[in-house]
Design an enzyme around this catalytic site. Structure first.
Site, PDB file in Angstrom:
ATOM      1  N   HIS A  67       4.033  13.030  -2.091  1.00 51.43           N
ATOM      2  CA  HIS A  67       3.239  13.729  -3.160  1.00 51.43           C
ATOM      3  C   HIS A  67       2.113  14.454  -2.529  1.00 51.43           C
ATOM      4  O   HIS A  67       1.021  13.875  -2.004  1.00 51.43           O
ATOM      5  CB  HIS A  67       2.728  12.782  -4.175  1.00 51.43           C
ATOM      6  CG  HIS A  67       1.957  13.205  -5.426  1.00 51.43           C
ATOM      7  ND1 HIS A  67       1.947  12.318  -6.518  1.00 51.43           N
ATOM      8  CD2 HIS A  67       1.383  14.485  -5.381  1.00 51.43           C
ATOM      9  CE1 HIS A  67       1.326  13.405  -7.582  1.00 51.43           C
ATOM     10  NE2 HIS A  67       1.122  14.542  -6.979  1.00 51.43           N
ATOM     11  N   GLN A 150      -3.917  18.869 -14.480  1.00 54.43           N
ATOM     12  CA  GLN A 150      -2.908  19.468 -14.805  1.00 54.43           C
ATOM     13  C   GLN A 150      -3.288  20.460 -16.119  1.00 54.43           C
ATOM     14  O   GLN A 150      -3.735  19.994 -17.115  1.00 54.43           O
ATOM     15  CB  GLN A 150      -1.601  18.736 -15.180  1.00 54.43           C
ATOM     16  CG  GLN A 150      -1.247  17.752 -14.141  1.00 54.43           C
ATOM     17  CD  GLN A 150      -0.422  18.164 -12.980  1.00 54.43           C
ATOM     18  OE1 GLN A 150       0.450  19.271 -13.326  1.00 54.43           O
ATOM     19  NE2 GLN A 150      -0.559  17.997 -11.836  1.00 54.43           N
ATOM     20  N   HIS A 204       1.012  10.677 -15.362  1.00 52.39           N
ATOM     21  CA  HIS A 204       0.324  11.646 -16.380  1.00 52.39           C
ATOM     22  C   HIS A 204       0.983  11.096 -17.825  1.00 52.39           C
ATOM     23  O   HIS A 204       1.437  11.919 -18.569  1.00 52.39           O
ATOM     24  CB  HIS A 204       0.598  12.819 -16.081  1.00 52.39           C
ATOM     25  CG  HIS A 204      -0.302  13.628 -15.017  1.00 52.39           C
ATOM     26  ND1 HIS A 204      -1.365  13.801 -14.987  1.00 52.39           N
ATOM     27  CD2 HIS A 204       0.322  13.598 -13.691  1.00 52.39           C
ATOM     28  CE1 HIS A 204      -1.990  14.135 -13.811  1.00 52.39           C
ATOM     29  NE2 HIS A 204      -0.855  14.121 -12.837  1.00 52.39           N
ATOM     30  N   ASN A 228      -4.631   6.748 -11.921  1.00 44.10           N
ATOM     31  CA  ASN A 228      -5.048   8.047 -12.164  1.00 44.10           C
ATOM     32  C   ASN A 228      -3.849   8.637 -13.146  1.00 44.10           C
ATOM     33  O   ASN A 228      -2.803   8.578 -12.708  1.00 44.10           O
ATOM     34  CB  ASN A 228      -5.130   8.953 -10.868  1.00 44.10           C
ATOM     35  CG  ASN A 228      -6.187   8.302 -10.023  1.00 44.10           C
ATOM     36  OD1 ASN A 228      -6.056   7.794  -8.949  1.00 44.10           O
ATOM     37  ND2 ASN A 228      -7.443   8.345 -10.436  1.00 44.10           N
ATOM     38  N   GLY A 258     -10.519   5.878  -1.623  1.00 47.15           N
ATOM     39  CA  GLY A 258     -11.784   5.299  -1.805  1.00 47.15           C
ATOM     40  C   GLY A 258     -12.526   5.914  -3.084  1.00 47.15           C
ATOM     41  O   GLY A 258     -13.642   5.499  -3.414  1.00 47.15           O
ATOM     42  N   HIS A 260     -10.600   8.075  -5.599  1.00 49.96           N
ATOM     43  CA  HIS A 260      -9.405   8.233  -6.557  1.00 49.96           C
ATOM     44  C   HIS A 260      -9.565   6.596  -7.467  1.00 49.96           C
ATOM     45  O   HIS A 260      -9.111   6.390  -8.629  1.00 49.96           O
ATOM     46  CB  HIS A 260      -8.159   8.358  -6.622  1.00 49.96           C
ATOM     47  CG  HIS A 260      -8.012   9.970  -6.293  1.00 49.96           C
ATOM     48  ND1 HIS A 260      -8.481  10.771  -5.338  1.00 49.96           N
ATOM     49  CD2 HIS A 260      -7.282  10.807  -7.346  1.00 49.96           C
ATOM     50  CE1 HIS A 260      -8.350  12.115  -5.650  1.00 49.96           C
ATOM     51  NE2 HIS A 260      -7.453  12.018  -6.833  1.00 49.96           N
ATOM     52  N   ASP A 283      -1.673  13.290  -2.167  1.00 48.56           N
ATOM     53  CA  ASP A 283      -1.933  14.360  -3.246  1.00 48.56           C
ATOM     54  C   ASP A 283      -2.701  15.237  -3.001  1.00 48.56           C
ATOM     55  O   ASP A 283      -3.776  15.531  -3.626  1.00 48.56           O
ATOM     56  CB  ASP A 283      -2.530  13.501  -4.451  1.00 48.56           C
ATOM     57  CG  ASP A 283      -2.352  14.218  -5.642  1.00 48.56           C
ATOM     58  OD1 ASP A 283      -1.582  15.143  -5.883  1.00 48.56           O
ATOM     59  OD2 ASP A 283      -3.014  13.683  -6.769  1.00 48.56           O
ATOM     60  N   ALA A 317      -9.608  16.450  -9.080  1.00 47.49           N
ATOM     61  CA  ALA A 317      -8.205  17.108  -9.025  1.00 47.49           C
ATOM     62  C   ALA A 317      -7.427  17.359  -7.595  1.00 47.49           C
ATOM     63  O   ALA A 317      -7.655  17.942  -6.660  1.00 47.49           O
ATOM     64  CB  ALA A 317      -9.044  18.821  -8.932  1.00 47.49           C
TER      65      ALA A 317
END
Length: 394
Positions: A67, A150, A204, A228, A258, A260, A283, A317
């Site tokens: 990811h 998103q 999501h 998340n 640390g 997220h 990510d 983000a």
């Protein structure tokens, strides 16, 4: 170097598939791992190129980042070969030797362009860089309630026919899809992904615990960035988070920057899920390896400081997390071993992507995707399919 020569990394601690060798060596020949052993077993050949280190140096399999959106001012959604090449050339610096080029929720045209580009790139990439082993389609089949960063305007219901078009456009290279299975047609798409050997990941998503159970029955086997973009834990509704903790069928991604999730929540997740099911991801965005400033994510400005990337309203983000920092952080937060790290960065993602016959561990016959760490767990060298792709400057 002579194409018929071998590289020997000598007098190091080798974290091989079945054991850890304290005074070991590893031989790389023609893109493959051809020997592993203790140094007294090594027999030098005339064309061997020997790199002698010390047992404080550790050799582990290269990380597989399932990811990752971007790095070094490049993003998979740029839809260019140059962007993917930049990502592939930069990632060995942090110990990543394979990755899934990850898309995000955008217009159908933008997503299709990115998919066509990634599929074409995969077909012609070189051995000298981190390998794009497939595509992670993150969105647009997600919950508007859990959009995160998103763009909500492009979110749509899961759609098998559209996915079929996109998979064809990618040349069959979509390997993982993040979706919200509780949305209309979500279970139908989950079932189709399972039938076609694509990993269905819940992310999501506002799914309840029971809805996650239905998705697992339909074929879901993965959770996108734990904590998340999901329904959290409640004592009367365990949600997606509770299912990630309790359902052994699921591999679970975690961003260990640390930010997220707090270090304590990383430890809580690790203690519950363990290295058997956890997968470390970054990510990361195009801003990784760049200076602080404002960058683009799906047409939205993202503000980046030393540790954090946020939208204008403060929404997280993506990250600027480097994989070797994810390793250090996870060991610090959880007190796990480097053997556990190998599972979470290499073995588990390789198994989930059905690549464990060639990647994900140090074993004779597998791809020579390896990373040399120093005593501080900094990346000293990275080899991608036997080619030295990164060497730390003295």
């Amino acid at each position: 170097m002579d194409t018929h020569s071998s590289i020997i990394i000598y007098n190091v601690t080798v974290y091989s598939e079945n054991q850890t060798l304290k005074n070991g060596y590893i031989k790389l020949t023609n893109k493959k791992i051809t020997e592993i052993g203790e140094i007294h077993q090594y027999v030098r050949q005339p064309k061997d190129h020997v790199i002698e280190l010390s047992p404080s140096y550790k050799v582990i399999p290269g990380a597989i980042d399932v990811h990752i959106h971007g790095v070094n001012n490049a993003d998979a959604m740029d839809g260019t070969a140059e962007a993917l090449k930049t990502m592939a050339r930069t990632l060995p610096k942090e110990g990543t030797t394979s990755f899934l080029a990850t898309t995000m929720t955008q217009s159908n045209e933008s997503v299709e362009k990115a998919l066509r580009n990634a599929g074409a790139y995969i077909e012609q990439q070189t051995d000298a860089d981190a390998e794009v082993v497939g595509i992670h389609l993150e969105g647009p089949f997600i919950s508007p309630k859990r959009a995160g960063a998103q763009p909500p305007t492009h979110i749509q219901d899961p759609n098998v026919a559209l996915f079929q078009e996109w998979q064809k456009a990618s040349g069959g290279h979509i390997k993982l899809v993040t979706l919200a299975p509780e949305q209309p047609n979500g279970l139908a798409l989950t079932s189709y992904l399972k039938e076609t050997n694509v990993v269905a990941s819940i992310g999501h998503s506002d799914s309840t615990y029971d809805q996650v159970g239905e998705a697992i029955e339909a074929g879901a086997s993965h959770i996108t960035h734990l904590y998340n973009g999901m329904r959290g834990l409640h004592h009367r509704e365990p949600g997606v988070l509770g299912a990630a903790y309790l359902r052994d069928e699921l591999f679970v991604e975690l961003i260990t920057d640390g930010i997220h999730c707090r270090p304590e929540m990383v430890k809580l997740a690790y203690d519950q899920i363990t290295s058997e099911r956890m997968i470390l991801i970054t990510d990361s965005l195009r801003a990784k390896w760049l200076k602080n400033g404002t960058y683009d994510l799906g047409g939205q400005p993202v503000h980046v400081n030393d540790t954090t990337a946020t939208l204008a309203d403060g929404t997280l983000a993506g990250s600027i997390l480097k994989m070797n920092d994810a390793i250090k952080n996870t060991m610090s937060f959880t007190n796990c071993s480097l053997e556990d790290i190998v599972k979470m960065t290499a073995e588990n993602p390789a198994k989930q992507l059905n690549l464990f016959d060639t990647k994900g561990s140090i074993k004779i016959g597998k791809d020579a995707d390896i990373v040399v760490l120093n005593e501080n767990l900094d990346v000293e060298m990275t080899f991608c399919r036997g080619t030295l792709s990164f060497k730390k400057e003295d």
